[in-house]
Enzyme design. Structure first.
Site, PDB file in Angstrom:
ATOM      1  N   HIS A 220       0.876  -1.188   0.000  1.00 38.54           N
ATOM      2  CA  HIS A 220       0.000   0.000   0.000  1.00 38.54           C
ATOM      3  C   HIS A 220       0.903   1.225   0.000  1.00 38.54           C
ATOM      4  O   HIS A 220       1.626   1.464  -0.951  1.00 38.54           O
ATOM      5  CB  HIS A 220      -0.928  -0.109   1.214  1.00 38.54           C
ATOM      6  N   HIS A 259      -2.275  -2.363  -9.697  1.00 34.80           N
ATOM      7  CA  HIS A 259      -3.291  -1.760  -8.839  1.00 34.80           C
ATOM      8  C   HIS A 259      -4.498  -2.670  -8.767  1.00 34.80           C
ATOM      9  O   HIS A 259      -4.845  -3.305  -9.763  1.00 34.80           O
ATOM     10  CB  HIS A 259      -3.711  -0.384  -9.390  1.00 34.80           C
ATOM     11  N   ASP A 315       2.825   5.703  -7.004  1.00 39.31           N
ATOM     12  CA  ASP A 315       4.089   5.649  -6.265  1.00 39.31           C
ATOM     13  C   ASP A 315       5.305   5.626  -7.171  1.00 39.31           C
ATOM     14  O   ASP A 315       6.405   5.942  -6.749  1.00 39.31           O
ATOM     15  CB  ASP A 315       4.108   4.398  -5.377  1.00 39.31           C
TER      16      ASP A 315
HETATM   17  C1  LIG Z   1      -1.032  -3.166  -5.871  1.00 38.88           C
HETATM   18  C2  LIG Z   1      -1.077  -4.688  -5.803  1.00 38.88           C
HETATM   19  C3  LIG Z   1      -0.938  -5.126  -4.341  1.00 38.88           C
HETATM   20  C4  LIG Z   1      -2.441  -5.143  -6.363  1.00 38.88           C
HETATM   21  O1  LIG Z   1      -2.575  -6.474  -6.028  1.00 38.88           O
HETATM   22  P1  LIG Z   1      -3.692  -7.454  -6.606  1.00 38.88           P
HETATM   23  O2  LIG Z   1      -4.853  -6.707  -7.125  1.00 38.88           O
HETATM   24  O3  LIG Z   1      -3.916  -8.456  -5.546  1.00 38.88           O
HETATM   25  O4  LIG Z   1      -2.984  -8.037  -7.849  1.00 38.88           O
HETATM   26  P2  LIG Z   1      -2.241  -9.408  -7.870  1.00 38.88           P
HETATM   27  O5  LIG Z   1      -1.133  -9.388  -6.887  1.00 38.88           O
HETATM   28  O6  LIG Z   1      -3.258 -10.502  -7.782  1.00 38.88           O
HETATM   29  O7  LIG Z   1      -1.639  -9.368  -9.331  1.00 38.88           O
HETATM   30  C5  LIG Z   1      -2.186  -9.971 -10.477  1.00 38.88           C
HETATM   31  C6  LIG Z   1      -1.057 -10.569 -11.281  1.00 38.88           C
HETATM   32  O8  LIG Z   1      -0.188  -9.502 -11.729  1.00 38.88           O
HETATM   33  C7  LIG Z   1       1.111  -9.651 -11.187  1.00 38.88           C
HETATM   34  N1  LIG Z   1       1.568  -8.360 -10.665  1.00 38.88           N
HETATM   35  C8  LIG Z   1       0.816  -7.469  -9.972  1.00 38.88           C
HETATM   36  N2  LIG Z   1       1.566  -6.411  -9.649  1.00 38.88           N
HETATM   37  C9  LIG Z   1       2.795  -6.651 -10.144  1.00 38.88           C
HETATM   38  C10 LIG Z   1       3.985  -5.921 -10.092  1.00 38.88           C
HETATM   39  N3  LIG Z   1       4.044  -4.748  -9.463  1.00 38.88           N
HETATM   40  N4  LIG Z   1       5.065  -6.451 -10.683  1.00 38.88           N
HETATM   41  C11 LIG Z   1       4.995  -7.640 -11.309  1.00 38.88           C
HETATM   42  N5  LIG Z   1       3.886  -8.384 -11.381  1.00 38.88           N
HETATM   43  C12 LIG Z   1       2.793  -7.890 -10.800  1.00 38.88           C
HETATM   44  C13 LIG Z   1       0.953 -10.617 -10.001  1.00 38.88           C
HETATM   45  O9  LIG Z   1       2.160 -11.315  -9.756  1.00 38.88           O
HETATM   46  C14 LIG Z   1      -0.174 -11.500 -10.454  1.00 38.88           C
HETATM   47  O10 LIG Z   1       0.357 -12.468 -11.325  1.00 38.88           O
HETATM   48  P3  LIG Z   1      -0.241 -13.976 -11.321  1.00 38.88           P
HETATM   49  O11 LIG Z   1      -1.683 -13.827 -11.751  1.00 38.88           O
HETATM   50  O12 LIG Z   1       0.610 -14.679 -12.306  1.00 38.88           O
HETATM   51  O13 LIG Z   1      -0.087 -14.470  -9.914  1.00 38.88           O
HETATM   52  C15 LIG Z   1       0.037  -5.327  -6.653  1.00 38.88           C
HETATM   53  O14 LIG Z   1      -0.084  -4.908  -7.991  1.00 38.88           O
HETATM   54  C16 LIG Z   1       1.417  -5.016  -6.114  1.00 38.88           C
HETATM   55  O15 LIG Z   1       1.906  -5.688  -5.207  1.00 38.88           O
HETATM   56  N6  LIG Z   1       2.099  -3.937  -6.645  1.00 38.88           N
HETATM   57  C17 LIG Z   1       3.383  -3.532  -6.145  1.00 38.88           C
HETATM   58  C18 LIG Z   1       3.199  -2.672  -4.903  1.00 38.88           C
HETATM   59  C19 LIG Z   1       2.688  -1.290  -5.216  1.00 38.88           C
HETATM   60  O16 LIG Z   1       3.195  -0.596  -6.105  1.00 38.88           O
HETATM   61  N7  LIG Z   1       1.690  -0.858  -4.426  1.00 38.88           N
HETATM   62  C20 LIG Z   1       1.127   0.478  -4.527  1.00 38.88           C
HETATM   63  C21 LIG Z   1      -0.300   0.419  -4.968  1.00 38.88           C
HETATM   64  S1  LIG Z   1      -0.904   2.073  -5.254  1.00 38.88           S
END
Ligand SMILES: CC(C)(COP(=O)(O)OP(=O)(O)OC[C@H]1O[C@@H](n2cnc3c(N)ncnc32)[C@H](O)[C@@H]1OP(=O)(O)O)[C@@H](O)C(=O)NCCC(=O)NCCS
Length: 385
Positions: A220, A259, A315
């Site tokens: 987050h 996201h 971010d």
């Molecule tokens: C924001 C976040 C938590 C959203 O999570 P979510 O909706 O649960 O999405 P998921 O983690 O299920 O991601 C879906 C797929 O995309 C991939 N993915 C998502 N974000 C990714 C990233 N930043 N880098 C690489 N792969 C990513 C996941 O590994 C997943 O792959 P899979 O289906 O093969 O397992 C996630 O994108 C993330 O961890 N981002 C990095 C942290 C970040 O920048 N957070 C700030 C948010 S404003």
């Protein structure tokens, strides 16, 4: 029949008039105003007014709110002592969480949950979070806290109290826009935490303390800090593509991408990118922009290849902006908290206006129908952890 939604994805938990996050269209709208319009044409103080009262202020409203912010910004010495005793040995977000919780001991309205008291606390908490964040930075840097100045905006005060000098117009404008962009974002994890706490009729300080703890996580608010660490690890922009491919190959996520709600570009990202270009273009370190651009291109290629829609989020660009403005890296999430305090408090007020306890269910998948064996006859096992 109940359905199970891991991470509550897609669940609508209630109605709000505060903001709309249109994930498919890539739009963020506060009270009917698009974020692009607000970031370019309204100050953070005006946005606070919009979030709390549903309307942008006229000049008299804004003057009155500014006066309340100025009165609310000072923090009791007892709270500064809390920071003195925690800031060096804990993460700045942990120090902020502790200090904001402690603020309730000095707040005359702490246990008053009436609408008027919540309104007063929202203004004070938003102003005080800025003062506390700057004080945490000062104390961690070996200095003393600097008192806020009544003639400065909230954005200018944040930089002034942190760095000891009044920022120039561009720096103030950029921090002000960053505060606006981070002020509110629908039912994100920390806002949900705040609303859950408020729904139990706990007080506002409890709700925003829960929210700060939730924002701290790297999935987050903590992502901006991780983005800067990544940018610093990549020595030259030419190495960025390999860095991204290696990290993805290890199954790691690239911070600043992805996201839960936006399935297209986070609308805040290009605004911050433009601000970053303006800031860095006036003699800053262009390495961050070049490296960011290679990371973005490589992510687009890699995600296309994997058939995933992952775009930069807010971010990704806020990190290099804060770094260039002299905000210590481990304080990035605190700056996010300064902005989001406006949104959290707006949601607490909205929750309490029409409250129902938030209490979802869980689907039980553990063992069933067991009976207790006397302890002496039990065989120790690993359990499910
Ligand atoms: C924001 C976040 C938590 C959203 O999570 P979510 O909706 O649960 O999405 P998921 O983690 O299920 O991601 C879906 C797929 O995309 C991939 N993915 C998502 N974000 C990714 C990233 N930043 N880098 C690489 N792969 C990513 C996941 O590994 C997943 O792959 P899979 O289906 O093969 O397992 C996630 O994108 C993330 O961890 N981002 C990095 C942290 C970040 O920048 N957070 C700030 C948010 S404003």
């Amino acid at each position: 029949m109940s359905t199970t939604n891991k991470g509550l994805e897609g669940v609508v938990m209630g109605q709000t008039m505060i903001s709309q996050v249109a994930g498919d269209a890539g739009q963020l709208i506060y009270g009917g105003y698009h974020i692009e319009d607000l970031a370019g044409n309204a100050t953070f103080e005006e946005v606070c007014h919009l979030l709390w009262y549903g309307e942008l202020p006229d000049e008299a409203d804004l003057d009155a709110l500014r006066t309340r912010f100025v009165q609310g910004m000072s923090v009791d010495d007892r709270i500064l002592d809390v920071i003195r005793s925690t800031a060096k040995s804990s993460h700045p977000m942990a120090a902020l969480r502790t200090a904001v919780s402690a603020l309730s001991a000095t707040d005359p309205d702490a246990e008053d949950k009436s609408h008027d008291a919540n309104d007063r606390k929202a203004v004070r908490l938003t102003a005080q979070t800025i003062t506390l964040t700057a004080a945490i930075a000062r104390i961690r840097g070996g200095g003393d806290p600097i008192a806020p100045r009544a003639d400065l905006s909230l954005a200018a005060n944040l930089l002034y109290m942190m760095r000891g000098e009044v920022p120039d117009d561009l720096a103030e404008r950029i921090i002000d826009a960053a505060l606006t962009l981070h002020a509110e974002h629908g039912m994100n994890a920390s806002t949900f935490s705040a609303r859950v706490a408020a729904s139990t009729l706990a007080d506002m300080h409890s709700a925003v303390t829960a929210a700060i703890g939730t924002l701290k996580g790297p999935l987050h608010g903590g992502a901006n800090e991780q983005v800067m660490h990544m940018l610093l690890k990549i020595d030259r922009p030419e190495e960025a593509a390999q860095y991204v491919r290696d990290a993805l190959g290890r199954g790691e996520k690239i911070m600043g991408f992805g996201h839960r709600v936006y399935r297209t570009l986070d609308p805040r990202a290009p605004i911050l990118k433009t601000l970053a270009e303006e800031l860095l273009g006036r003699g800053g370190e262009t390495r961050w922009l070049e490296t960011s651009s290679v990371i973005q291109t490589t992510m687009r290629e890699e995600m296309d290849r994997r058939g995933k829609k992952i775009y930069p989020n807010v971010d990704f660009f806020s990190a290099s902006v804060y770094y260039t403005l002299g905000v210590p890296i481990d304080l990035f999430t605190n700056v996010f908290a300064c902005a989001r305090m406006a949104g959290w408090t707006a949601h607490v007020i909205e929750q309490m206006k029409d409250n129902r306890l938030i209490r979802p269910k869980a689907e039980y998948v553990g063992p069933k129908d067991r009976t207790v064996t006397p302890i002496a006859q039990r065989v120790s096992g690993a359990g499910h952890g």
